[in-house]
Design a protein around this motif. Structure first.
Motif, PDB file in Angstrom:
ATOM      1  N   GLU A 177     -38.807 -43.501 -18.295  1.00  0.00           N
ATOM      2  CA  GLU A 177     -38.284 -44.447 -19.282  1.00  0.00           C
ATOM      3  C   GLU A 177     -36.762 -44.412 -19.400  1.00  0.00           C
ATOM      4  N   ALA A 178     -36.119 -43.382 -18.835  1.00  0.00           N
ATOM      5  CA  ALA A 178     -34.655 -43.269 -18.892  1.00  0.00           C
ATOM      6  C   ALA A 178     -33.988 -43.577 -17.553  1.00  0.00           C
ATOM      7  N   ARG A 179     -34.776 -43.896 -16.555  1.00  0.00           N
ATOM      8  CA  ARG A 179     -34.203 -44.204 -15.238  1.00  0.00           C
ATOM      9  C   ARG A 179     -33.473 -45.537 -15.287  1.00  0.00           C
ATOM     10  N   ALA A 180     -32.450 -45.662 -14.452  1.00  0.00           N
ATOM     11  CA  ALA A 180     -31.614 -46.869 -14.357  1.00  0.00           C
ATOM     12  C   ALA A 180     -30.878 -47.152 -15.659  1.00  0.00           C
ATOM     13  N   SER A 181     -30.617 -46.107 -16.449  1.00  0.00           N
ATOM     14  CA  SER A 181     -29.911 -46.271 -17.725  1.00  0.00           C
ATOM     15  C   SER A 181     -28.558 -45.571 -17.727  1.00  0.00           C
ATOM     16  N   GLY A 182     -28.220 -44.902 -16.618  1.00  0.00           N
ATOM     17  CA  GLY A 182     -26.978 -44.144 -16.555  1.00  0.00           C
ATOM     18  C   GLY A 182     -27.162 -42.659 -16.801  1.00  0.00           C
ATOM     19  N   VAL A 183     -28.353 -42.235 -17.187  1.00  0.00           N
ATOM     20  CA  VAL A 183     -28.604 -40.820 -17.471  1.00  0.00           C
ATOM     21  C   VAL A 183     -28.374 -39.965 -16.224  1.00  0.00           C
ATOM     22  N   ALA A 184     -28.922 -40.371 -15.094  1.00  0.00           N
ATOM     23  CA  ALA A 184     -28.742 -39.584 -13.864  1.00  0.00           C
ATOM     24  C   ALA A 184     -27.266 -39.502 -13.484  1.00  0.00           C
ATOM     25  N   ASP A 185     -26.547 -40.604 -13.620  1.00  0.00           N
ATOM     26  CA  ASP A 185     -25.111 -40.605 -13.318  1.00  0.00           C
ATOM     27  C   ASP A 185     -24.382 -39.604 -14.209  1.00  0.00           C
ATOM     28  N   ALA A 186     -24.699 -39.609 -15.495  1.00  0.00           N
ATOM     29  CA  ALA A 186     -24.036 -38.698 -16.437  1.00  0.00           C
ATOM     30  C   ALA A 186     -24.379 -37.248 -16.144  1.00  0.00           C
ATOM     31  N   MET A 225     -28.917 -47.527 -23.785  1.00  0.00           N
ATOM     32  CA  MET A 225     -29.536 -46.282 -24.193  1.00  0.00           C
ATOM     33  C   MET A 225     -28.436 -45.289 -24.558  1.00  0.00           C
ATOM     34  N   HIS A 226     -28.577 -44.672 -25.709  1.00  0.00           N
ATOM     35  CA  HIS A 226     -27.619 -43.671 -26.154  1.00  0.00           C
ATOM     36  C   HIS A 226     -28.153 -42.283 -25.811  1.00  0.00           C
ATOM     37  N   TYR A 227     -27.288 -41.440 -25.262  1.00  0.00           N
ATOM     38  CA  TYR A 227     -27.682 -40.087 -24.901  1.00  0.00           C
ATOM     39  C   TYR A 227     -26.445 -39.196 -24.891  1.00  0.00           C
ATOM     40  N   GLU A 228     -26.701 -37.916 -24.941  1.00  0.00           N
ATOM     41  CA  GLU A 228     -25.659 -36.891 -24.868  1.00  0.00           C
ATOM     42  C   GLU A 228     -26.023 -35.958 -23.721  1.00  0.00           C
ATOM     43  N   VAL A 229     -25.036 -35.559 -22.929  1.00  0.00           N
ATOM     44  CA  VAL A 229     -25.265 -34.595 -21.857  1.00  0.00           C
ATOM     45  C   VAL A 229     -24.538 -33.310 -22.229  1.00  0.00           C
ATOM     46  N   ARG A 230     -25.265 -32.199 -22.129  1.00  0.00           N
ATOM     47  CA  ARG A 230     -24.680 -30.894 -22.422  1.00  0.00           C
ATOM     48  C   ARG A 230     -25.467 -29.815 -21.693  1.00  0.00           C
ATOM     49  N   ALA A 231     -24.911 -28.601 -21.702  1.00  0.00           N
ATOM     50  CA  ALA A 231     -25.616 -27.454 -21.117  1.00  0.00           C
ATOM     51  C   ALA A 231     -26.769 -27.052 -22.043  1.00  0.00           C
ATOM     52  N   VAL A 232     -27.841 -26.551 -21.449  1.00  0.00           N
ATOM     53  CA  VAL A 232     -28.947 -26.052 -22.261  1.00  0.00           C
ATOM     54  C   VAL A 232     -28.487 -24.805 -23.007  1.00  0.00           C
ATOM     55  N   ARG A 233     -29.207 -24.501 -24.067  1.00  0.00           N
ATOM     56  CA  ARG A 233     -28.950 -23.291 -24.837  1.00  0.00           C
ATOM     57  C   ARG A 233     -30.088 -22.315 -24.593  1.00  0.00           C
ATOM     58  N   ALA A 234     -29.785 -21.052 -24.716  1.00  0.00           N
ATOM     59  CA  ALA A 234     -30.765 -20.004 -24.415  1.00  0.00           C
ATOM     60  C   ALA A 234     -32.040 -20.124 -25.240  1.00  0.00           C
ATOM     61  N   ASP A 235     -31.945 -20.617 -26.457  1.00  0.00           N
ATOM     62  CA  ASP A 235     -33.123 -20.699 -27.322  1.00  0.00           C
ATOM     63  C   ASP A 235     -33.978 -21.952 -27.065  1.00  0.00           C
ATOM     64  N   GLU A 236     -33.618 -22.746 -26.091  1.00  0.00           N
ATOM     65  CA  GLU A 236     -34.344 -23.986 -25.815  1.00  0.00           C
ATOM     66  C   GLU A 236     -35.372 -23.835 -24.698  1.00  0.00           C
ATOM     67  N   TRP A 237     -35.952 -22.672 -24.572  1.00  0.00           N
ATOM     68  CA  TRP A 237     -36.872 -22.408 -23.471  1.00  0.00           C
ATOM     69  C   TRP A 237     -38.111 -23.303 -23.506  1.00  0.00           C
ATOM     70  N   ARG A 238     -38.574 -23.643 -24.695  1.00  0.00           N
ATOM     71  CA  ARG A 238     -39.760 -24.516 -24.782  1.00  0.00           C
ATOM     72  C   ARG A 238     -39.451 -25.907 -24.209  1.00  0.00           C
ATOM     73  N   GLN A 239     -38.278 -26.433 -24.534  1.00  0.00           N
ATOM     74  CA  GLN A 239     -37.893 -27.738 -24.015  1.00  0.00           C
ATOM     75  C   GLN A 239     -37.646 -27.674 -22.505  1.00  0.00           C
ATOM     76  N   VAL A 240     -37.052 -26.571 -22.031  1.00  0.00           N
ATOM     77  CA  VAL A 240     -36.864 -26.371 -20.590  1.00  0.00           C
ATOM     78  C   VAL A 240     -38.221 -26.399 -19.898  1.00  0.00           C
ATOM     79  N   ARG A 241     -39.168 -25.667 -20.451  1.00  0.00           N
ATOM     80  CA  ARG A 241     -40.527 -25.623 -19.881  1.00  0.00           C
ATOM     81  C   ARG A 241     -41.168 -27.007 -19.896  1.00  0.00           C
ATOM     82  N   ASP A 242     -41.127 -27.673 -21.039  1.00  0.00           N
ATOM     83  CA  ASP A 242     -41.807 -28.966 -21.165  1.00  0.00           C
ATOM     84  C   ASP A 242     -41.232 -30.013 -20.213  1.00  0.00           C
ATOM     85  N   LEU A 243     -39.905 -30.038 -20.064  1.00  0.00           N
ATOM     86  CA  LEU A 243     -39.297 -31.011 -19.156  1.00  0.00           C
ATOM     87  C   LEU A 243     -39.653 -30.682 -17.707  1.00  0.00           C
TER      88      LEU A 243
END
Length: 187
Positions: free
Chosen positions: A110-119, A1-19
């Motif tokens: 669906e992303a568990r056991a893929s390294g996402v939590a570790d990252a 699984m490919h993913y990127e880890v980064r800090a949230v941005r201030a304008d991403e409030w909808r995604q913060v809420r949905d997650l």
């Protein structure tokens, strides 16, 4: 699984809420989070805007990290709060050293056991150790005594029980157990 880890941005409030709302619908949400879906879903947009702004890159004292899938979907997140030993207690035992407190840990099934939590945890710990002020001496988190899956992950990530526990409001038979990881010598 490919993913990127980064800090949230201030304008991403909808995604913060949905997650967050997805996290609060998880089968273990009742022991993993100190908030209900109904309470969170009733919050106005202004609440979520403020939450995202407060946890965005560049904010002081709080940082939320998110894992994004290759398609831009939000796979999980973790939030880190700075706790100075001179601060009032937010949760649990008062800080005796400057520390950070990991909260709101969630990875979509669906992303568990893929390294996402570790990252996500690497990002949270790296950020904690890199803070120039305060110099963080340990990172802590709390896990419900019956949340075996989360406790196993935290131990694998280097956290150990400190011996401190907190009783839960409304359920005196249940406890949150504090786990900590001390500052590594090379940090």
């Amino acid at each position: 699984m490919h993913y990127e880890v980064r800090a949230v941005r201030a304008d991403e409030w909808r995604q913060v809420r949905d997650l967050r709302l997805a996290a609060l619908q998880d089968p273990v949400a009742d022991i993993a989070f100190l908030e209900t879906y109904e309470t969170a879903a009733a919050q106005p947009d202004a609440f979520w805007r403020q939450r995202a702004e407060g946890a965005a890159e560049g904010s002081d004292g709080v940082r939320q990290f998110v894992a994004l899938g290759a398609d831009g979907s939000w796979l999980g997140s973790v939030t880190v709060l700075v706790e100075r030993h001179t601060d009032d207690v937010r949760f649990g035992a008062p800080a005796t050293v400057d520390q950070t407190h990991v909260v709101g840990v969630f990875v979509r099934p669906e992303a568990r056991a893929s390294g996402v939590a570790d990252a996500l945890f690497r990002a949270a710990l790296d950020w904690s150790w890199a803070l120039p002020e305060p110099v963080v001496q340990r990172v802590r988190l709390y896990v419900h005594e019956r949340n075996d899956r989360a406790a196993a992950f935290y131990r694998r990530a280097g956290f150990v029980p400190s011996g401190e526990t907190v009783l839960l409001d409304g359920d005196p038979a249940s406890r949150q157990v504090e786990y900590v990881v001390p500052r590594p010598p090379e940090a």
